[in-house]
Design an enzyme around this catalytic site. Structure first.
Site, short mmCIF file in Angstrom:
data_model
loop_
_atom_site.label_atom_id
_atom_site.label_comp_id
_atom_site.label_asym_id
_atom_site.label_seq_id
_atom_site.Cartn_x
_atom_site.Cartn_y
_atom_site.Cartn_z
N HIS A 67 45.43 49.09 45.07
CA HIS A 67 45.12 47.75 45.59
C HIS A 67 45.29 46.71 44.48
O HIS A 67 44.35 46.00 44.12
CB HIS A 67 43.72 47.73 46.18
CG HIS A 67 43.49 46.59 47.13
ND1 HIS A 67 44.25 46.40 48.26
CD2 HIS A 67 42.62 45.55 47.11
CE1 HIS A 67 43.85 45.32 48.90
NE2 HIS A 67 42.86 44.78 48.21
N ASP A 124 47.39 52.58 47.89
CA ASP A 124 46.34 51.63 48.25
C ASP A 124 45.39 52.28 49.25
O ASP A 124 45.79 52.64 50.36
CB ASP A 124 46.99 50.38 48.85
CG ASP A 124 46.03 49.20 48.94
OD1 ASP A 124 44.81 49.42 49.00
OD2 ASP A 124 46.52 48.06 48.96
N SER A 166 45.88 40.95 50.01
CA SER A 166 44.72 41.57 50.66
C SER A 166 44.27 40.68 51.82
O SER A 166 45.05 40.40 52.71
CB SER A 166 43.61 41.80 49.63
OG SER A 166 42.62 42.64 50.15
#
Length: 431
Positions: A410, A381, A298
């Site tokens: 995610h 995601d 991320s």
């Protein structure tokens, strides 16, 4: 006093009993299963995608279930909404096609006995042909070389404190404070070193998004690395809770701070902090003088790519679903990266802000990478949309490999983590 002690013990046992009696279910009572007609969820341009929908309870079809659905280009306003009654709990929806590389997204939900159950799926159209929308400034290299040179004048002023209470039988833990960007500006990290008095590869592990207190992470050290896991905001993990909450409140939407000024944008200190982390790791006497690794997911995936693009001491990286990638996508009617700063939600698309972001977009650092990399992403995601993460991956011209698990949102599977660590260990010659 004895009575009070017995009462406290009773309350403790009652709390444990109630928790045991009310353990949350690890699975859903009703599942909505979405099955693309291509098992890898990949389609050619102008090819139509169909999705089979199954609503199951206890693994069996829910009779006469009705679903609501919507579909269209990823993260954009849906092109079509509707309802569909499923015969024998099964139905099918044609979600259309695309004539440009990208993703189409189907969202469905069903209301069963008063409860709403949801699921979604994204179909990929020529995903490895997705090109970024963000422009590369002509003075990109000049800008960052100057920033690094200025940062080199700032003393590291490293403060390293051994933490025996956090250490394990095989790993020593240290709390580290480093100065960066300007005098008096610090960030923190936990250093984890194997207790074997040997030389090791060093591994930088930048953080995901948010303002939070970091915790020690020993897994990389247990696998043969000297690792450094950091935060980016100057949050001492030992600060008191009231000060932490005040700092957290002041840093909400930190990604937007000074977005109209490329020289003072919030992430300038963050990116230079990544270089400072490498300065620190490569100064350690236990560093093997050969292998510098960066890995994260991320925002941490973004900083992994940034570090490799800005610091030629890095040898190998492993980046998962990088944020801050192709941020300008929303200005071109397609999904942009986290934090969707140019979407309609934020109304940030002034020339000054879009120009600043060109110097900080992960895509432009990906173009600078010259070392091997392991990458991974999932199609489902919605935080770091695959349109944006693939735009970054496709911009890398160095040796690379990617693991796509379409069903991942995610997060990532343990199997993918294992592949990443195995890849890094092999590259660094760890037996």
């Amino acid at each position: 006093m004895k009575l009070l002690a017995h009462f406290s013990l009773f309350l403790g046992l009652l709390s444990i009993t109630l928790k045991a009696q009310n353990t949350p279910a690890p699975i859903k009572l009703v599942d909505i299963i979405l099955t693309a007609n291509h098992s890898d969820w990949n389609y050619k341009l102008n090819e139509e995608a169909t999705v089979k929908i199954s609503v199951l309870r206890y693994g069996s079809a829910v009779e006469n279930a009705e679903i609501e659905y919507q579909y269209g280009s990823e993260q954009l306003t849906p092109e079509k909404k509707g309802t569909l009654k499923l015969e024998n709990g099964v139905g099918e929806i044609n979600i259309g096609t695309m004539n440009n590389p990208g993703f189409r997204q189907l969202k469905v939900q069903a209301k069963i006995d008063g409860y709403v159950y949801k699921n979604e799926i994204k179909a990929a159209y020529a995903p490895f042909d997705i090109q970024p929308t963000v422009k590369l400034p002509k003075d990109f290299d000049v800008f960052w070389n100057k920033a690094k040179a200025e940062n080199n004048k700032i003393p590291t002023d490293a403060q390293v404190t051994y933490k025996p209470e956090l250490s394990t039988a095989t790993v020593d833990i240290y709390l580290v404070r480093l100065q960066n960007y300007k005098l008096g500006h610090y960030f923190y990290g936990y250093l984890s070193k194997p207790k074997d008095n040997k030389k090791h590869p060093v591994l930088f592990n930048p953080p995901g998004a948010g303002v939070k207190k970091i915790v020690p992470f020993t897994s990389y050290a247990e696998k043969g690395f000297i690792s450094f896991t950091t935060e980016i905001h100057g949050v001492n993990p030992e600060m008191n809770e009231s000060d932490f909450q005040e700092m957290r409140k002041n840093l909400s939407d930190y990604w937007a701070i000074n977005l109209n000024d490329k020289n003072n944008y919030y992430y300038k200190a963050v990116y230079l902090g990544c270089v400072r982390a490498i300065d620190f790791l490569t100064s350690l006497p236990e560093y093997d003088q050969k292998n510098v690794v960066v890995t994260g997911g991320s925002q941490g995936g973004a900083l992994t790519i940034v570090t490799a693009g800005i610091d030629n001491r890095v040898n190998y990286i492993s980046a998962f679903y990088p944020a801050l990638s192709d941020n300008s996508g929303f200005l071109y009617n397609r999904a942009g990266g986290w934090p969707s700063m140019f979407s309609d939600k934020y109304q940030n698309n002034s020339p000054e802000k879009t120009s600043t972001m060109e110097y900080y977009d992960v895509v432009n650092f990906a173009k600078k990478i010259k070392i091997p990399g392991f990458y991974s992403a999932g199609y489902n995601d919605n935080t770091c949309p695959p349109t944006s993460t693939l735009a970054a991956f496709n911009s890398v011209t160095a040796p690379k490999e990617i693991v796509i698990t379409p069903i991942s949102a995610h997060w990532r599977f343990g199997e993918t983590d294992d592949q990443s660590i195995k890849w890094l260990r092999e590259k660094c010659g760890i037996q």
